[in-house]
Write a protein that holds these residues in place. Structure first.
Motif, PDB file in Angstrom:
ATOM      1  N   ALA A  97      16.352  82.364 -26.409  1.00 26.98           N
ATOM      2  CA  ALA A  97      15.646  81.608 -25.382  1.00 26.98           C
ATOM      3  C   ALA A  97      15.067  82.543 -24.323  1.00 26.98           C
ATOM      4  CB  ALA A  97      16.610  80.622 -24.727  1.00 26.98           C
ATOM      5  N   HIS A  98      14.024  82.083 -23.665  1.00 27.40           N
ATOM      6  CA  HIS A  98      13.435  82.735 -22.492  1.00 27.40           C
ATOM      7  C   HIS A  98      12.820  84.096 -22.791  1.00 27.40           C
ATOM      8  CE1 HIS A  98      15.440  79.562 -20.308  1.00 27.40           C
ATOM      9  NE2 HIS A  98      16.590  79.930 -20.818  1.00 27.40           N
ATOM     10  N   GLY A  99      12.569  84.410 -24.025  1.00 29.18           N
ATOM     11  CA  GLY A  99      11.827  85.616 -24.364  1.00 29.18           C
ATOM     12  C   GLY A  99      12.557  86.918 -24.179  1.00 29.18           C
ATOM     13  N   VAL A 100      13.882  86.891 -24.031  1.00 32.10           N
ATOM     14  CA  VAL A 100      14.654  88.122 -23.892  1.00 32.10           C
ATOM     15  C   VAL A 100      15.326  88.440 -25.216  1.00 32.10           C
ATOM     16  CG1 VAL A 100      16.530  89.279 -22.675  1.00 32.10           C
ATOM     17  CG2 VAL A 100      15.050  87.683 -21.449  1.00 32.10           C
ATOM     18  N   ARG A 101      15.120  89.656 -25.713  1.00 33.78           N
ATOM     19  CA  ARG A 101      15.672  90.056 -27.007  1.00 33.78           C
ATOM     20  C   ARG A 101      16.307  91.442 -26.873  1.00 33.78           C
ATOM     21  NH1 ARG A 101      10.731  89.209 -26.962  1.00 33.78           N
ATOM     22  NH2 ARG A 101      10.048  91.240 -27.723  1.00 33.78           N
ATOM     23  N   ILE A 102      17.433  91.629 -27.546  1.00 29.70           N
ATOM     24  CA  ILE A 102      18.058  92.952 -27.629  1.00 29.70           C
ATOM     25  C   ILE A 102      18.161  93.298 -29.103  1.00 29.70           C
ATOM     26  CG2 ILE A 102      20.055  94.368 -27.085  1.00 29.70           C
ATOM     27  CD1 ILE A 102      20.674  92.547 -24.792  1.00 29.70           C
ATOM     28  N   TYR A 109      19.968 100.638 -28.984  1.00 25.57           N
ATOM     29  CA  TYR A 109      19.540  99.279 -28.661  1.00 25.57           C
ATOM     30  C   TYR A 109      18.338  99.331 -27.729  1.00 25.57           C
ATOM     31  CZ  TYR A 109      24.086  97.786 -30.478  1.00 25.57           C
ATOM     32  OH  TYR A 109      25.183  97.567 -31.284  1.00 25.57           O
ATOM     33  N   VAL A 110      17.495  98.306 -27.838  1.00 25.60           N
ATOM     34  CA  VAL A 110      16.343  98.192 -26.956  1.00 25.60           C
ATOM     35  C   VAL A 110      16.230  96.750 -26.486  1.00 25.60           C
ATOM     36  CG1 VAL A 110      14.801  97.886 -28.934  1.00 25.60           C
ATOM     37  CG2 VAL A 110      13.846  98.539 -26.705  1.00 25.60           C
ATOM     38  N   LEU A 111      16.024  96.563 -25.196  1.00 25.56           N
ATOM     39  CA  LEU A 111      15.857  95.229 -24.630  1.00 25.56           C
ATOM     40  C   LEU A 111      14.373  94.966 -24.428  1.00 25.56           C
ATOM     41  CD1 LEU A 111      17.922  93.533 -21.852  1.00 25.56           C
ATOM     42  CD2 LEU A 111      15.435  93.527 -21.674  1.00 25.56           C
ATOM     43  N   HIS A 112      13.902  93.858 -24.963  1.00 23.73           N
ATOM     44  CA  HIS A 112      12.525  93.404 -24.751  1.00 23.73           C
ATOM     45  C   HIS A 112      12.569  92.119 -23.934  1.00 23.73           C
ATOM     46  CE1 HIS A 112      10.809  96.281 -27.597  1.00 23.73           C
ATOM     47  NE2 HIS A 112      11.772  95.944 -28.458  1.00 23.73           N
ATOM     48  N   ALA A 113      11.642  91.972 -23.026  1.00 21.55           N
ATOM     49  CA  ALA A 113      11.593  90.770 -22.197  1.00 21.55           C
ATOM     50  C   ALA A 113      10.140  90.375 -21.985  1.00 21.55           C
ATOM     51  CB  ALA A 113      12.276  91.011 -20.865  1.00 21.55           C
ATOM     52  N   ASP A 114       9.765  89.194 -22.474  1.00 22.13           N
ATOM     53  CA  ASP A 114       8.386  88.731 -22.343  1.00 22.13           C
ATOM     54  C   ASP A 114       8.112  88.115 -20.986  1.00 22.13           C
ATOM     55  OD1 ASP A 114       7.963  89.485 -24.972  1.00 22.13           O
ATOM     56  OD2 ASP A 114       8.560  87.517 -25.751  1.00 22.13           O
ATOM     57  N   ASP A 115       9.093  87.537 -20.373  1.00 22.63           N
ATOM     58  CA  ASP A 115       8.868  86.794 -19.133  1.00 22.63           C
ATOM     59  C   ASP A 115      10.061  86.974 -18.219  1.00 22.63           C
ATOM     60  OD1 ASP A 115       7.723  85.220 -17.255  1.00 22.63           O
ATOM     61  OD2 ASP A 115       7.959  83.324 -18.334  1.00 22.63           O
ATOM     62  N   VAL A 116      10.145  88.150 -17.615  1.00 24.97           N
ATOM     63  CA  VAL A 116      11.257  88.454 -16.724  1.00 24.97           C
ATOM     64  C   VAL A 116      10.707  88.996 -15.416  1.00 24.97           C
ATOM     65  CG1 VAL A 116      11.543  90.793 -17.636  1.00 24.97           C
ATOM     66  CG2 VAL A 116      13.455  89.685 -16.476  1.00 24.97           C
ATOM     67  N   TRP A 117      11.295  88.568 -14.301  1.00 25.46           N
ATOM     68  CA  TRP A 117      10.907  89.067 -12.977  1.00 25.46           C
ATOM     69  C   TRP A 117      12.089  89.826 -12.403  1.00 25.46           C
ATOM     70  CZ3 TRP A 117      12.669  88.657  -7.965  1.00 25.46           C
ATOM     71  CH2 TRP A 117      11.773  89.042  -6.950  1.00 25.46           C
ATOM     72  N   VAL A 118      11.852  91.101 -12.029  1.00 24.63           N
ATOM     73  CA  VAL A 118      12.905  91.959 -11.496  1.00 24.63           C
ATOM     74  C   VAL A 118      12.456  92.458 -10.129  1.00 24.63           C
ATOM     75  CG1 VAL A 118      14.358  93.977 -11.921  1.00 24.63           C
ATOM     76  CG2 VAL A 118      13.442  92.679 -13.857  1.00 24.63           C
TER      77      VAL A 118
END
Length: 306
Positions: A97-102, A109-118
């Motif tokens: 969910a929410h476009g976050v993938r590890i 490991y690599v973390l991808h995030a399509d829609d994240v605000w930091v």
């Protein structure tokens, strides 16, 4: 024109993360309070800051367990990773969910995030926007960007955590915040906005409590408005911090400014004069990328608060 984003601009169904000050993770409209494995939160924080890049397993082990030797057979990292995926509602195949993938790639490991605000990403982007605006001569745009960055800077990067990588990132963020504050305080001095100047100086001391020139500036300003109590308090705070935390006495110039400010204040409230009567430490304030600022004459009769 620089467009400065504001806090909380992420919408529902996105992942929002605050790293400046207290750590906070929100998935959609739900805050995350519990992490099922002890190192899961730290693992997520590290992968998030390095998202889009593969981080090798041995590097992650060094970050999370710096005092123990890494072994390929250890299950600790797998347990922490499973807990992170559960929090993010992501599966090992990359969906979630929410476009976050590890993803597991190349022994790491690599973390991808399509829609994240930091917040720290937004903060750094605003600092860069301010620098570029100054470079192009857009002073107003630069000031807006720097002010927005300081509003976003709610405290130390991952305050309270002590990992080496956290300390390194924390010092970097501090340096950027101080750069912005130097620029904002220089502008306030140049335009005679002395209430604002005091506010920016106080933020500088919050971040770097050992900047003697800033204490001198505050003492001088309060002295010019006859606020002897504020002069004395800033002097005492400066002397105590230098002695107790650094083991050094104040500079001779600091004592000279203190005596001068007390004498000036004792003669009564008066307008702040322009550059000719200003002591050496107030004549120029470095502004990021712009060189020295030479204040224009301006008068002001209102008092400023400590």
């Amino acid at each position: 024109m620089v467009q400065a984003s504001t806090r909380g601009t992420a919408t529902v169904n996105t992942v929002t993360v605050n790293l400046l000050g207290s750590f906070a993770l929100r998935i959609g409209d739900e805050p995350v309070h519990k992490w099922r494995a002890g190192k899961a939160r730290s693992l997520f924080q590290y992968l998030l800051v390095h998202r889009g890049r593969v981080v090798l397993r041995d590097k992650l082990h060094d970050v999370l367990w710096p005092d123990s030797e890494w072994s390929p057979s250890s299950s600790s990292l797998k347990v922490a990773m499973h807990a992170v995926r559960q929090v993010l509602r992501a599966d090992a195949a990359g969906g979630g969910a929410h476009g976050v993938r590890i993803l597991h790639e190349d022994f790491g490991y690599v973390l991808h995030a399509d829609d994240v605000w930091v917040d720290v990403d937004e903060f750094e982007a605003l600092i860069e926007a301010g620098r570029m605006a100054d470079k192009s001569g857009d002073s107003a745009g630069a000031l807006r960007a720097y002010a927005a960055a300081i509003e976003l800077y709610q405290g130390d990067f991952l305050a309270g955590e002590t990992a080496d990588w956290v300390v390194e990132q924390r010092e970097w963020c501090k340096s950027l915040a101080l750069r912005a504050l130097d620029r904002l305080s220089a502008e306030a001095l140049a335009t005679g906005a002395f209430d604002e100047l005091v506010r920016w100086c106080r933020r500088i001391i919050d971040i770097d409590p050992y900047r003697e020139p800033v204490y001198r500036m505050l003492m001088d300003l309060h002295g010019r408005f006859g606020e002897l109590g504020a002069v004395r308090r800033w002097h005492e705070l400066c002397v105590r911090r230098l002695a107790e935390e650094l083991g050094v006495p104040p500079a001779e110039e600091t004592e000279e400014v203190y005596v001068r400010a007390m004498r000036s204040g004792a003669r009564g409230v008066r307008a702040v004069p322009s550059a000719p009567a200003r002591p050496r430490h107030l004549r120029t304030v470095p502004a990021a990328g712009t060189g020295p600022v030479r204040p224009e004459p301006r008068r002001r009769d209102a008092r400023i608060s400590a």
